[in-house]
Design a protein around this motif. Structure first.
Motif, PDB file in Angstrom:
ATOM      1  N   GLU A  31      72.558  -2.376  31.808  1.00 17.49           N
ATOM      2  CA  GLU A  31      72.733  -2.315  30.393  1.00 17.49           C
ATOM      3  C   GLU A  31      74.477  -2.209  30.115  1.00 17.49           C
ATOM      4  OE1 GLU A  31      70.398   1.158  29.546  1.00 17.49           O
ATOM      5  OE2 GLU A  31      68.687   0.092  30.133  1.00 17.49           O
ATOM      6  N   GLY A  32      75.108  -2.380  31.126  1.00 15.29           N
ATOM      7  CA  GLY A  32      76.490  -2.307  31.031  1.00 15.29           C
ATOM      8  C   GLY A  32      77.098  -1.082  31.865  1.00 15.29           C
ATOM      9  N   PHE A  33      78.443  -1.120  32.080  1.00 14.65           N
ATOM     10  CA  PHE A  33      79.126  -0.176  32.919  1.00 14.65           C
ATOM     11  C   PHE A  33      80.604  -0.075  32.747  1.00 14.65           C
ATOM     12  CE2 PHE A  33      78.503  -4.335  34.972  1.00 14.65           C
ATOM     13  CZ  PHE A  33      79.746  -4.791  35.343  1.00 14.65           C
ATOM     14  N   ILE A  34      81.017   0.816  33.456  1.00 14.83           N
ATOM     15  CA  ILE A  34      82.619   1.188  33.070  1.00 14.83           C
ATOM     16  C   ILE A  34      83.464  -0.039  34.000  1.00 14.83           C
ATOM     17  CG2 ILE A  34      84.685   2.577  33.488  1.00 14.83           C
ATOM     18  CD1 ILE A  34      82.439   4.996  32.773  1.00 14.83           C
ATOM     19  N   PRO A  35      84.248  -0.749  33.502  1.00 11.92           N
ATOM     20  CA  PRO A  35      84.829  -2.005  34.165  1.00 11.92           C
ATOM     21  C   PRO A  35      85.404  -1.380  35.460  1.00 11.92           C
ATOM     22  CG  PRO A  35      85.435  -1.864  31.803  1.00 11.92           C
ATOM     23  CD  PRO A  35      84.756  -0.807  32.144  1.00 11.92           C
ATOM     24  N   ASN A  36      85.032  -2.100  36.448  1.00 12.51           N
ATOM     25  CA  ASN A  36      85.703  -2.051  37.995  1.00 12.51           C
ATOM     26  C   ASN A  36      84.861  -0.904  38.696  1.00 12.51           C
ATOM     27  OD1 ASN A  36      88.015  -3.803  37.650  1.00 12.51           O
ATOM     28  ND2 ASN A  36      89.032  -2.348  36.374  1.00 12.51           N
ATOM     29  N   ALA A  37      83.693  -0.361  38.002  1.00 14.86           N
ATOM     30  CA  ALA A  37      82.881   0.545  38.547  1.00 14.86           C
ATOM     31  C   ALA A  37      82.235   0.184  39.967  1.00 14.86           C
ATOM     32  CB  ALA A  37      82.130   1.159  37.801  1.00 14.86           C
ATOM     33  N   VAL A  38      82.124   1.051  40.835  1.00 15.46           N
ATOM     34  CA  VAL A  38      81.347   0.396  42.232  1.00 15.46           C
ATOM     35  C   VAL A  38      79.964   0.970  41.969  1.00 15.46           C
ATOM     36  CG1 VAL A  38      81.060   0.791  44.680  1.00 15.46           C
ATOM     37  CG2 VAL A  38      83.146   0.431  43.794  1.00 15.46           C
ATOM     38  N   PHE A  39      78.885   0.329  42.170  1.00 15.12           N
ATOM     39  CA  PHE A  39      77.618   0.853  41.992  1.00 15.12           C
ATOM     40  C   PHE A  39      76.814   1.383  43.374  1.00 15.12           C
ATOM     41  CE2 PHE A  39      72.984  -0.621  42.074  1.00 15.12           C
ATOM     42  CZ  PHE A  39      72.255   0.239  41.107  1.00 15.12           C
ATOM     43  N   ASN A  40      76.339   2.457  43.166  1.00 11.74           N
ATOM     44  CA  ASN A  40      75.582   3.015  44.500  1.00 11.74           C
ATOM     45  C   ASN A  40      74.614   3.707  43.852  1.00 11.74           C
ATOM     46  OD1 ASN A  40      74.670   4.186  46.832  1.00 11.74           O
ATOM     47  ND2 ASN A  40      76.527   5.208  47.206  1.00 11.74           N
ATOM     48  N   ASP A  41      73.408   3.575  43.686  1.00 14.01           N
ATOM     49  CA  ASP A  41      72.260   4.171  43.039  1.00 14.01           C
ATOM     50  C   ASP A  41      72.034   5.612  43.784  1.00 14.01           C
ATOM     51  OD1 ASP A  41      69.840   5.137  41.994  1.00 14.01           O
ATOM     52  OD2 ASP A  41      68.743   3.205  41.884  1.00 14.01           O
ATOM     53  N   ILE A  42      72.038   6.686  43.200  1.00 10.33           N
ATOM     54  CA  ILE A  42      71.743   7.984  43.933  1.00 10.33           C
ATOM     55  C   ILE A  42      70.358   8.005  44.403  1.00 10.33           C
ATOM     56  CG2 ILE A  42      71.507   9.478  41.759  1.00 10.33           C
ATOM     57  CD1 ILE A  42      72.935  11.722  43.303  1.00 10.33           C
ATOM     58  N   TYR A  43      69.432   7.467  43.629  1.00  8.72           N
ATOM     59  CA  TYR A  43      68.036   7.511  43.937  1.00  8.72           C
ATOM     60  C   TYR A  43      67.640   6.797  45.246  1.00  8.72           C
ATOM     61  CZ  TYR A  43      67.218   9.566  39.481  1.00  8.72           C
ATOM     62  OH  TYR A  43      67.117  10.452  38.302  1.00  8.72           O
ATOM     63  N   LYS A  44      68.433   6.194  45.860  1.00 13.06           N
ATOM     64  CA  LYS A  44      68.372   5.256  46.931  1.00 13.06           C
ATOM     65  C   LYS A  44      68.442   6.074  48.051  1.00 13.06           C
ATOM     66  CE  LYS A  44      68.304   0.804  45.429  1.00 13.06           C
ATOM     67  NZ  LYS A  44      67.019   0.487  44.749  1.00 13.06           N
ATOM     68  N   GLY A  45      68.395   7.445  47.973  1.00 15.81           N
ATOM     69  CA  GLY A  45      68.201   8.521  49.122  1.00 15.81           C
ATOM     70  C   GLY A  45      69.192   8.034  50.248  1.00 15.81           C
ATOM     71  N   GLN A  46      68.740   7.749  51.434  1.00 15.22           N
ATOM     72  CA  GLN A  46      69.621   7.437  52.566  1.00 15.22           C
ATOM     73  C   GLN A  46      70.270   6.445  52.403  1.00 15.22           C
ATOM     74  OE1 GLN A  46      69.663   9.821  54.937  1.00 15.22           O
ATOM     75  NE2 GLN A  46      71.378   8.753  55.821  1.00 15.22           N
ATOM     76  N   GLY A  47      69.970   5.261  51.655  1.00 16.68           N
ATOM     77  CA  GLY A  47      70.897   4.077  51.125  1.00 16.68           C
ATOM     78  C   GLY A  47      72.103   4.610  50.494  1.00 16.68           C
ATOM     79  N   PHE A  48      71.943   5.550  49.643  1.00 21.68           N
ATOM     80  CA  PHE A  48      73.101   6.165  48.879  1.00 21.68           C
ATOM     81  C   PHE A  48      73.969   6.673  49.843  1.00 21.68           C
ATOM     82  CE2 PHE A  48      74.872   9.827  46.921  1.00 21.68           C
ATOM     83  CZ  PHE A  48      75.669   9.152  45.727  1.00 21.68           C
ATOM     84  N   ILE A  49      73.545   7.684  50.822  1.00 23.23           N
ATOM     85  CA  ILE A  49      74.668   8.072  51.810  1.00 23.23           C
ATOM     86  C   ILE A  49      75.013   7.265  52.445  1.00 23.23           C
ATOM     87  CG2 ILE A  49      74.624   9.809  53.832  1.00 23.23           C
ATOM     88  CD1 ILE A  49      73.936  11.252  51.085  1.00 23.23           C
ATOM     89  N   TYR A  50      74.489   6.203  53.193  1.00 23.76           N
ATOM     90  CA  TYR A  50      74.988   5.117  54.010  1.00 23.76           C
ATOM     91  C   TYR A  50      76.232   4.366  53.287  1.00 23.76           C
ATOM     92  CZ  TYR A  50      71.135   5.328  57.511  1.00 23.76           C
ATOM     93  OH  TYR A  50      70.232   5.750  58.312  1.00 23.76           O
ATOM     94  N   ARG A  51      75.905   4.169  51.849  1.00 23.22           N
ATOM     95  CA  ARG A  51      77.046   3.318  50.941  1.00 23.22           C
ATOM     96  C   ARG A  51      78.125   4.461  50.973  1.00 23.22           C
ATOM     97  NH1 ARG A  51      76.059  -0.427  46.521  1.00 23.22           N
ATOM     98  NH2 ARG A  51      78.169  -0.779  46.902  1.00 23.22           N
ATOM     99  N   LEU A  52      77.983   5.580  50.789  1.00 22.61           N
ATOM    100  CA  LEU A  52      79.051   6.397  50.475  1.00 22.61           C
ATOM    101  C   LEU A  52      79.975   6.709  51.912  1.00 22.61           C
ATOM    102  CD1 LEU A  52      77.550   9.833  49.077  1.00 22.61           C
ATOM    103  CD2 LEU A  52      79.002   7.816  47.786  1.00 22.61           C
ATOM    104  N   GLU A  53      79.241   6.734  53.020  1.00 19.70           N
ATOM    105  CA  GLU A  53      80.063   6.768  54.343  1.00 19.70           C
ATOM    106  C   GLU A  53      80.755   5.541  54.620  1.00 19.70           C
ATOM    107  OE1 GLU A  53      76.687   7.091  57.207  1.00 19.70           O
ATOM    108  OE2 GLU A  53      76.765   9.274  57.039  1.00 19.70           O
ATOM    109  N   GLU A  54      80.713   4.413  53.957  1.00 19.74           N
ATOM    110  CA  GLU A  54      81.503   3.179  53.869  1.00 19.74           C
ATOM    111  C   GLU A  54      82.923   3.421  53.126  1.00 19.74           C
ATOM    112  OE1 GLU A  54      79.046   0.063  52.669  1.00 19.74           O
ATOM    113  OE2 GLU A  54      77.799   0.162  54.501  1.00 19.74           O
ATOM    114  N   LEU A  55      82.851   4.457  52.172  1.00 16.82           N
ATOM    115  CA  LEU A  55      84.065   4.497  51.173  1.00 16.82           C
ATOM    116  C   LEU A  55      85.207   5.299  51.863  1.00 16.82           C
ATOM    117  CD1 LEU A  55      82.029   5.431  47.993  1.00 16.82           C
ATOM    118  CD2 LEU A  55      83.061   3.316  48.572  1.00 16.82           C
TER     119      LEU A  55
END
Length: 104
Positions: free
Chosen positions: A31-55
């Motif tokens: 529906e739209g996002f702030i320009p240059n944002a990185v997307f990481n859905d917090i509802y993805k549970g462990q997937g969310f954590i894995y993506r954070l670990e890459e940052l």
């Protein structure tokens, strides 16, 4: 740390080490996002954590969701993981008055 919409936008503008993190769902992202944002859905549970670990933990993270609740949780999780600077957008995307981007 919670920042008002104005504080968040101003601090972000002057931060060369900033990363914008959108923790909403894919449906919300579409529906739209702030320009240059990185997307990481917090509802993805462990997937969310894995993506954070890459940052890069040395960056400053400006985190938002729709209303400010999920992004506040995300900031807490990130702080526990060793991220030093996380900024939660109070009021979230639904109160955002800045630029909005869309997937092409």
């Amino acid at each position: 740390m919670n920042l008002s919409q104005k504080e968040w936008a101003e601090q972000l503008k002057n931060d060369a080490n900033a990363v914008i993190l959108d923790v909403r769902t894919e449906e919300e992202w579409n529906e739209g996002f702030i320009p240059n944002a990185v997307f990481n859905d917090i509802y993805k549970g462990q997937g969310f954590i894995y993506r954070l670990e890459e940052l890069d933990k040395t960056k400053n993270y400006y985190v938002y969701c729709k209303a400010g609740g999920r992004s506040g949780q995300a900031c807490s999780i990130m702080n526990q993981m060793g991220f030093e600077n996380t900024y939660n957008l109070e009021g979230g995307f639904m109160n955002w008055e800045g630029e909005v981007a869309f997937e092409e």
